[in-house]
Write a protein that holds these residues in place. Structure first.
Motif, PDB file in Angstrom:
ATOM      1  N   LEU A  24      10.184 -24.167 -26.036  1.00  0.00           N
ATOM      2  CA  LEU A  24       9.956 -24.000 -24.601  1.00  0.00           C
ATOM      3  C   LEU A  24       9.807 -22.531 -24.204  1.00  0.00           C
ATOM      4  CD1 LEU A  24      12.561 -26.650 -23.378  1.00  0.00           C
ATOM      5  CD2 LEU A  24      10.067 -26.902 -23.445  1.00  0.00           C
ATOM      6  N   GLY A  25      10.084 -21.637 -25.140  1.00  0.00           N
ATOM      7  CA  GLY A  25       9.959 -20.218 -24.840  1.00  0.00           C
ATOM      8  C   GLY A  25       8.737 -19.538 -25.419  1.00  0.00           C
ATOM      9  N   TYR A  26       7.973 -20.244 -26.267  1.00  0.00           N
ATOM     10  CA  TYR A  26       6.879 -19.576 -26.979  1.00  0.00           C
ATOM     11  C   TYR A  26       5.686 -19.250 -26.087  1.00  0.00           C
ATOM     12  CZ  TYR A  26       9.509 -20.672 -31.185  1.00  0.00           C
ATOM     13  OH  TYR A  26      10.493 -20.739 -32.129  1.00  0.00           O
ATOM     14  N   SER A  27       5.494 -19.969 -25.006  1.00  0.00           N
ATOM     15  CA  SER A  27       4.427 -19.596 -24.072  1.00  0.00           C
ATOM     16  C   SER A  27       4.659 -18.198 -23.529  1.00  0.00           C
ATOM     17  CB  SER A  27       4.361 -20.591 -22.909  1.00  0.00           C
ATOM     18  OG  SER A  27       4.018 -21.870 -23.353  1.00  0.00           O
ATOM     19  N   GLY A  28       5.919 -17.910 -23.188  1.00  0.00           N
ATOM     20  CA  GLY A  28       6.248 -16.603 -22.652  1.00  0.00           C
ATOM     21  C   GLY A  28       6.481 -15.541 -23.704  1.00  0.00           C
ATOM     22  N   ALA A  29       7.122 -15.919 -24.817  1.00  0.00           N
ATOM     23  CA  ALA A  29       7.508 -14.928 -25.831  1.00  0.00           C
ATOM     24  C   ALA A  29       6.386 -14.587 -26.797  1.00  0.00           C
ATOM     25  CB  ALA A  29       8.719 -15.439 -26.615  1.00  0.00           C
ATOM     26  N   VAL A  30       5.446 -15.507 -27.008  1.00  0.00           N
ATOM     27  CA  VAL A  30       4.369 -15.295 -27.981  1.00  0.00           C
ATOM     28  C   VAL A  30       3.012 -15.164 -27.303  1.00  0.00           C
ATOM     29  CG1 VAL A  30       3.112 -16.318 -29.912  1.00  0.00           C
ATOM     30  CG2 VAL A  30       5.606 -16.428 -29.864  1.00  0.00           C
ATOM     31  N   MET A  31       2.652 -16.140 -26.459  1.00  0.00           N
ATOM     32  CA  MET A  31       1.307 -16.179 -25.897  1.00  0.00           C
ATOM     33  C   MET A  31       1.072 -15.075 -24.853  1.00  0.00           C
ATOM     34  SD  MET A  31      -0.171 -18.534 -27.577  1.00  0.00           S
ATOM     35  CE  MET A  31      -1.693 -18.637 -26.645  1.00  0.00           C
ATOM     36  N   VAL A  32       2.058 -14.810 -24.013  1.00  0.00           N
ATOM     37  CA  VAL A  32       1.869 -13.791 -22.974  1.00  0.00           C
ATOM     38  C   VAL A  32       1.620 -12.402 -23.579  1.00  0.00           C
ATOM     39  CG1 VAL A  32       2.995 -12.548 -21.081  1.00  0.00           C
ATOM     40  CG2 VAL A  32       3.091 -15.043 -21.171  1.00  0.00           C
ATOM     41  N   PRO A  33       2.418 -11.944 -24.570  1.00  0.00           N
ATOM     42  CA  PRO A  33       2.156 -10.609 -25.142  1.00  0.00           C
ATOM     43  C   PRO A  33       0.890 -10.544 -25.989  1.00  0.00           C
ATOM     44  CG  PRO A  33       4.409 -11.333 -25.580  1.00  0.00           C
ATOM     45  CD  PRO A  33       3.658 -12.525 -25.098  1.00  0.00           C
TER      46      PRO A  33
ATOM     47  N   SER B  83      -6.439 -21.073 -10.560  1.00  0.00           N
ATOM     48  CA  SER B  83      -6.500 -19.625 -10.678  1.00  0.00           C
ATOM     49  C   SER B  83      -5.308 -19.093 -11.465  1.00  0.00           C
ATOM     50  CB  SER B  83      -6.520 -18.993  -9.282  1.00  0.00           C
ATOM     51  OG  SER B  83      -6.526 -17.592  -9.375  1.00  0.00           O
ATOM     52  N   ARG B  84      -5.587 -18.508 -12.624  1.00  0.00           N
ATOM     53  CA  ARG B  84      -4.509 -17.978 -13.473  1.00  0.00           C
ATOM     54  C   ARG B  84      -4.951 -16.659 -14.089  1.00  0.00           C
ATOM     55  NH1 ARG B  84      -4.614 -23.331 -13.906  1.00  0.00           N
ATOM     56  NH2 ARG B  84      -6.147 -23.373 -15.589  1.00  0.00           N
ATOM     57  N   ASP B  85      -3.988 -15.807 -14.372  1.00  0.00           N
ATOM     58  CA  ASP B  85      -4.266 -14.497 -14.958  1.00  0.00           C
ATOM     59  C   ASP B  85      -3.822 -14.505 -16.416  1.00  0.00           C
ATOM     60  OD1 ASP B  85      -4.678 -11.874 -15.571  1.00  0.00           O
ATOM     61  OD2 ASP B  85      -3.207 -11.062 -14.164  1.00  0.00           O
ATOM     62  N   TYR B  86      -4.760 -14.317 -17.331  1.00  0.00           N
ATOM     63  CA  TYR B  86      -4.454 -14.318 -18.762  1.00  0.00           C
ATOM     64  C   TYR B  86      -4.440 -12.914 -19.357  1.00  0.00           C
ATOM     65  CZ  TYR B  86      -5.350 -19.346 -18.445  1.00  0.00           C
ATOM     66  OH  TYR B  86      -5.311 -20.669 -18.106  1.00  0.00           O
ATOM     67  N   SER B  87      -4.503 -11.900 -18.511  1.00  0.00           N
ATOM     68  CA  SER B  87      -4.464 -10.537 -19.035  1.00  0.00           C
ATOM     69  C   SER B  87      -3.075 -10.233 -19.597  1.00  0.00           C
ATOM     70  CB  SER B  87      -4.807  -9.538 -17.935  1.00  0.00           C
ATOM     71  OG  SER B  87      -3.852  -9.591 -16.890  1.00  0.00           O
ATOM     72  N   ILE B  88      -3.042  -9.362 -20.597  1.00  0.00           N
ATOM     73  CA  ILE B  88      -1.772  -8.996 -21.217  1.00  0.00           C
ATOM     74  C   ILE B  88      -1.080  -7.962 -20.338  1.00  0.00           C
ATOM     75  CG2 ILE B  88      -0.675  -7.995 -23.253  1.00  0.00           C
ATOM     76  CD1 ILE B  88      -3.034  -9.050 -24.887  1.00  0.00           C
ATOM     77  N   PRO B  89       0.112  -8.245 -19.825  1.00  0.00           N
ATOM     78  CA  PRO B  89       0.762  -7.339 -18.870  1.00  0.00           C
ATOM     79  C   PRO B  89       1.334  -6.098 -19.537  1.00  0.00           C
ATOM     80  CG  PRO B  89       2.191  -9.191 -19.363  1.00  0.00           C
ATOM     81  CD  PRO B  89       0.904  -9.459 -20.069  1.00  0.00           C
ATOM     82  N   GLY B  90       1.598  -5.086 -18.718  1.00  0.00           N
ATOM     83  CA  GLY B  90       2.270  -3.879 -19.194  1.00  0.00           C
ATOM     84  C   GLY B  90       1.330  -2.724 -19.445  1.00  0.00           C
ATOM     85  N   SER B  91       1.941  -1.549 -19.636  1.00  0.00           N
ATOM     86  CA  SER B  91       1.176  -0.351 -19.973  1.00  0.00           C
ATOM     87  C   SER B  91       0.726  -0.408 -21.423  1.00  0.00           C
ATOM     88  CB  SER B  91       2.035   0.897 -19.745  1.00  0.00           C
ATOM     89  OG  SER B  91       3.131   0.896 -20.652  1.00  0.00           O
ATOM     90  N   LYS B  92      -0.136   0.529 -21.806  1.00  0.00           N
ATOM     91  CA  LYS B  92      -0.649   0.553 -23.181  1.00  0.00           C
ATOM     92  C   LYS B  92       0.485   0.693 -24.191  1.00  0.00           C
ATOM     93  CE  LYS B  92      -4.126   2.803 -26.104  1.00  0.00           C
ATOM     94  NZ  LYS B  92      -5.162   3.857 -26.170  1.00  0.00           N
ATOM     95  N   THR B  93       1.446   1.560 -23.877  1.00  0.00           N
ATOM     96  CA  THR B  93       2.576   1.770 -24.786  1.00  0.00           C
ATOM     97  C   THR B  93       3.448   0.524 -24.884  1.00  0.00           C
ATOM     98  OG1 THR B  93       2.617   4.133 -24.259  1.00  0.00           O
ATOM     99  CG2 THR B  93       4.606   3.186 -25.259  1.00  0.00           C
ATOM    100  N   SER B  94       3.764  -0.059 -23.728  1.00  0.00           N
ATOM    101  CA  SER B  94       4.633  -1.238 -23.743  1.00  0.00           C
ATOM    102  C   SER B  94       3.966  -2.416 -24.442  1.00  0.00           C
ATOM    103  CB  SER B  94       5.027  -1.623 -22.319  1.00  0.00           C
ATOM    104  OG  SER B  94       3.905  -2.076 -21.576  1.00  0.00           O
ATOM    105  N   ARG B  95       2.630  -2.504 -24.344  1.00  0.00           N
ATOM    106  CA  ARG B  95       1.925  -3.596 -25.011  1.00  0.00           C
ATOM    107  C   ARG B  95       2.057  -3.506 -26.531  1.00  0.00           C
ATOM    108  NH1 ARG B  95      -3.934  -3.580 -22.143  1.00  0.00           N
ATOM    109  NH2 ARG B  95      -3.202  -3.526 -19.991  1.00  0.00           N
ATOM    110  N   ILE B  96       2.075  -2.284 -27.043  1.00  0.00           N
ATOM    111  CA  ILE B  96       2.245  -2.115 -28.489  1.00  0.00           C
ATOM    112  C   ILE B  96       3.572  -2.710 -28.932  1.00  0.00           C
ATOM    113  CG2 ILE B  96       2.532  -0.420 -30.347  1.00  0.00           C
ATOM    114  CD1 ILE B  96       0.634   1.428 -28.779  1.00  0.00           C
ATOM    115  N   PHE B  97       4.638  -2.383 -28.209  1.00  0.00           N
ATOM    116  CA  PHE B  97       5.963  -2.880 -28.562  1.00  0.00           C
ATOM    117  C   PHE B  97       6.079  -4.394 -28.369  1.00  0.00           C
ATOM    118  CE2 PHE B  97       6.991   1.630 -27.889  1.00  0.00           C
ATOM    119  CZ  PHE B  97       7.721   1.885 -29.040  1.00  0.00           C
ATOM    120  N   THR B  98       5.524  -4.896 -27.258  1.00  0.00           N
ATOM    121  CA  THR B  98       5.629  -6.336 -27.021  1.00  0.00           C
ATOM    122  C   THR B  98       4.790  -7.136 -28.020  1.00  0.00           C
ATOM    123  OG1 THR B  98       3.883  -6.185 -25.344  1.00  0.00           O
ATOM    124  CG2 THR B  98       6.179  -6.124 -24.575  1.00  0.00           C
TER     125      THR B  98
END
Length: 448
Positions: free
Chosen positions: A59-68, A215-230
């Protein structure tokens, strides 16, 4: 106490650095254990494995895997993680009877191939891995109970730590009642039923919400640096999703022939068994985009009774799944202190109350203290799942089969050792950063 006894250390670790080569001709030796072994069919073992990967963690993989990772990274990542996890688990399963001895514990296998220091290091890695998985399970169980509470009450009297404490108590009662892994039997059927309930509800309500809210947003959130870590953290969550870190302990319960039967169980796990996980992860992300929750049932909308039923099922399945991942600790302690015979004997019952109750008390305290489930998934994958399932599996196979491997095969295994070693270090740094960020955002015993 089997391999824990000093007088048997030479048989386990060997005086020669490569004792296994001289013992291939011996009949298969089975070490002593207080728990039952060689009792379960491959189908039952397959359900044990499937219970692990389709626990409430899905139940957490949509947020923990797909979002980043987004659509491309998430889909490719999940499929690739499935394939490489199957491959690594097959390597470990093939070594179960290596050297004429059944290795019913992960540490036994590592100690038999490398020696005493590897035995101790593997023991440490494995129990850190299983402890953190169980911390996550208690957080999930607490979240399920809180989700039920907020469906019926709008006050803020009951906080998440209170529900985590209730979940820990329930897990303790179950642990005391079920003496060993093979005794789960009928509970595996209940576990499958509970999994089906919350998976079907999550998929169906996500589908409904997705159709009603186009209407949904599939863009990867966060700054460039934070995206690397996530992104690195999500990679650790990917391998966490498919691996138990206790395959030899599960394989110990399977009937002869243990290797071929274990292969059937693994193929079941990584074919039919992964489909529910895919369905929940993809449907949840499709419906909510980058707003997907770390606990999908908090995102869905629908009848209160349906959501209540799903959360109850999630809670109950989590209690059963935790018992599977705590069983190596229970087996070690039961064997060390000679807990055998009737499960209802006064000595055995009181031992389970004190020891298992104490273990779960500590686990519950940590869960309530730092209830950041996504961070725990990433950190567990980084510091234990990567080393145990990928680095150690490839290197053990390389050492054990060195005389039978071609130069290309050896190079392949060394590449895996190096690559997953780098991934482990990067993922650990990423996970610790996420925990530090969340610790600044939330206080201890946070009500998330």
């Amino acid at each position: 106490m089997g391999v824990m006894e000093d007088q048997k250390n030479d048989a386990v670790f060997g005086s020669d650095p490569h004792p296994v080569d001289q013992q291939q001709h011996l009949a298969v030796d089975i070490p002593e254990t207080a728990h039952q072994i060689s009792r379960d069919s491959w189908f039952q073992v397959g359900f044990v494995l499937t219970t692990g990967i389709n626990s409430a963690y899905v139940l957490g993989y949509s947020g923990a895997v797909m979002v980043p990772l987004g659509w491309v990274g998430g889909v490719v990542g999940l499929i690739a993680a499935t394939a490489i996890s199957l491959y690594a688990n097959v390597l470990i399963a093939e070594l179960h009877e290596f050297g004429g001895k059944r290795h019913i514990r992960y540490r036994d296998l590592a100690g038999f191939i490398y020696g005493r220091k590897a035995y101790s290091l593997t023991w440490l890695l494995q129990y850190v891995n299983l402890f953190m998985i169980n911390v996550g399970y208690i957080i999930l169980a607490g979240q399920a109970l809180k989700a039920i509470y907020v469906l019926f009450r709008e006050d803020d009297l009951m906080k998440l730590p209170y529900f985590i404490a209730i979940a820990g108590f329930a897990c303790g009662i179950f642990a005391i009642s079920i003496p060993h892994l093979s005794a789960l039997r009928i509970w595996l059927g209940f576990s499958t039923l509970f999994s089906l309930i919350y998976i079907v509800v999550a998929v169906a309500l996500s589908l409904k919400d997705g159709i009603e809210t186009p209407s949904r947003d599939y863009s990867i959130p966060g700054s460039k640096t934070s995206r690397i870590f996530t992104t690195i953290g999500a990679a650790a969550s990917l391998v966490f999703a498919f691996n138990t870190g206790m395959l030899p302990e599960i394989q110990a319960t399977i009937r002869e022939p243990v290797v071929s039967n274990m292969m059937k169980a693994l193929y079941f796990q990584f074919s039919i068994g992964v489909l529910p996980l895919y369905a929940v992860a993809f449907m949840g992300y499709w419906a909510y985009g980058n707003n997907s929750s770390s606990y999908l049932l908090n995102s869905v909308s629908g009848p209160v009774w349906v959501k209540t039923m799903a959360n109850i099922a999630s809670f109950l399945q989590t209690v059963i799944a935790l018992h599977i991942f705590a069983s190596p600790m229970y087996e070690y302690l039961d064997t060390k202190y000679h807990i055998k015979g009737s499960a209802l004997a006064a000595k055995n019952l009181s031992f389970r109350v004190m020891v298992r109750g104490g273990y779960l008390t500590v686990t519950t305290l940590v869960a309530a203290l730092l209830p950041f489930i996504g961070d725990f998934m990433s950190l567990t994958g980084a510091i234990s799942t990567f080393p145990l399932t990928f680095i150690l599996a490839n290197h053990m196979y390389l050492v054990a089969k060195k005389n039978k491997l071609t130069s290309t095969q050896k190079l392949w295994h060394w590449f895996n050792v190096f690559f997953f070693g780098c991934m482990s270090v990067a993922a650990a740094v990423s996970a610790l950063r996420l925990i530090a960020v969340d610790s600044r955002t939330y206080h201890v015993f946070a009500d998330l």
